[in-house]
Write an enzyme that holds these catalytic residues in place. Structure first.
Site, PDB file in Angstrom:
ATOM      1  N   ARG A 137      96.042  58.948  22.256  1.00 50.25           N
ATOM      2  CA  ARG A 137      95.631  60.050  21.393  1.00 50.25           C
ATOM      3  C   ARG A 137      96.174  61.355  21.940  1.00 50.25           C
ATOM      4  O   ARG A 137      95.942  61.697  23.096  1.00 50.25           O
ATOM      5  CB  ARG A 137      94.099  60.107  21.308  1.00 50.25           C
ATOM      6  CG  ARG A 137      93.595  61.211  20.393  1.00 50.25           C
ATOM      7  CD  ARG A 137      92.110  61.102  20.144  1.00 50.25           C
ATOM      8  NE  ARG A 137      91.310  61.262  21.342  1.00 50.25           N
ATOM      9  CZ  ARG A 137      89.987  61.369  21.341  1.00 50.25           C
ATOM     10  NH1 ARG A 137      89.340  61.292  20.197  1.00 50.25           N
ATOM     11  NH2 ARG A 137      89.325  61.513  22.458  1.00 50.25           N
ATOM     12  N   THR A 171      96.241  67.348  18.876  1.00 45.37           N
ATOM     13  CA  THR A 171      96.151  67.052  17.440  1.00 45.37           C
ATOM     14  C   THR A 171      95.143  65.958  17.120  1.00 45.37           C
ATOM     15  O   THR A 171      94.736  65.802  15.961  1.00 45.37           O
ATOM     16  CB  THR A 171      97.523  66.599  16.901  1.00 45.37           C
ATOM     17  OG1 THR A 171      97.862  65.332  17.502  1.00 45.37           O
ATOM     18  CG2 THR A 171      98.595  67.617  17.234  1.00 45.37           C
ATOM     19  N   ASP A 200      85.354  58.827  28.728  1.00 44.32           N
ATOM     20  CA  ASP A 200      86.597  58.136  28.384  1.00 44.32           C
ATOM     21  C   ASP A 200      86.576  56.743  28.994  1.00 44.32           C
ATOM     22  O   ASP A 200      86.578  56.593  30.221  1.00 44.32           O
ATOM     23  CB  ASP A 200      87.794  58.941  28.910  1.00 44.32           C
ATOM     24  CG  ASP A 200      89.121  58.357  28.455  1.00 44.32           C
ATOM     25  OD1 ASP A 200      89.459  57.233  28.890  1.00 44.32           O
ATOM     26  OD2 ASP A 200      89.825  59.019  27.685  1.00 44.32           O
ATOM     27  N   ASP A 255      89.505  55.918  31.437  1.00 45.05           N
ATOM     28  CA  ASP A 255      89.378  56.597  32.728  1.00 45.05           C
ATOM     29  C   ASP A 255      88.291  55.962  33.578  1.00 45.05           C
ATOM     30  O   ASP A 255      88.446  55.801  34.794  1.00 45.05           O
ATOM     31  CB  ASP A 255      89.064  58.083  32.516  1.00 45.05           C
ATOM     32  CG  ASP A 255      90.264  58.874  32.038  1.00 45.05           C
ATOM     33  OD1 ASP A 255      91.396  58.372  32.158  1.00 45.05           O
ATOM     34  OD2 ASP A 255      90.075  60.001  31.540  1.00 45.05           O
TER      35      ASP A 255
END
Length: 209
Positions: A104, A108, A200, A203
């Site tokens: 991602r 944006t 995340d 992560d």
């Protein structure tokens, strides 16, 4: 929500709570994701079609149930999807595997594809797409688009957490693809992360930032 199944088994919810805790270690997070994948796999494959095949036990011949048709395909949206993939393969080791590389763009929030590799004859197989998070749904939607371009027509999507915004976007784009998740959380924040979420997933799995 139509075509969305929230798997609320107590073991899944308990393990998910531990995963959400920011103090949970990398090793613990990985292990729990794999364990939850086992439990979610039962639900997403609950209605697989069976056929009777002849076998011989140590005691007698019999007709016994076996999964019908070509091998399943598990399609992992890289990189975090591999955490669910490993647990799914524990239960269905003969499944074929597709890898879809998407990340991602943090400015944006749009998906950027960098890799795609899938088995042949997708049109004849059930494909279960796995990614821990259904946040904006941009990556998931793009991954399903890619699979359909290759002929896939029997697809299910499995995730750990979903946001209402992501579910709405995904089901509008692909109303024919059922969604299975352990939780639909409150909302997305301004950065496109699920709230309260768990951070995340990639992560936390791999110890990166």
């Amino acid at each position: 929500m139509n075509n969305v199944t929230v798997v609320d088994h107590p073991l899944i919810q308990h393990k998910l709570t531990i995963m959400r805790n920011k103090e949970t270690s990398i090793a613990g997070f990985r292990r729990l994701l794999r364990e939850i994948a086992h439990l979610l796999c039962y639900e997403v494959t609950r209605d697989l079609e069976l056929e009777l095949i002849p076998i011989e036990t140590p005691m007698a011949e019999m007709m016994a149930p076996a999964i019908k048709g070509k091998k399943l395909v598990f399609a992992s949206i890289l990189r975090a999807g591999n955490g669910l993939l490993e647990g799914m393969l524990d239960l269905v080791p003969a499944a074929r595997v597709a890898h879809i590389g998407m990340y991602r763009d943090h400015e944006t929030l749009e998906p950027v594809e960098y890799y795609f590799k899938a088995p042949s004859n997708l049109q004849d197989r059930l494909i279960i797409v796995v990614d821990p998070m259904l946040a904006t749904a941009n990556s998931a939607t793009a991954a399903i688009d890619k699979l359909k371009e290759r002929g896939a027509n029997n697809i299910r999507f499995l995730c750990l957490l979903a946001a209402p915004e992501g579910v709405a976007r995904f089901t509008e784009a692909h109303p024919d693809v059922p969604v299975f998740t352990a939780s639909i959380d409150s909302h997305l924040n301004e950065l496109g992360y699920i709230m309260p979420g768990l951070g995340d997933a990639g992560d936390r799995m791999y110890g990166t930032k």
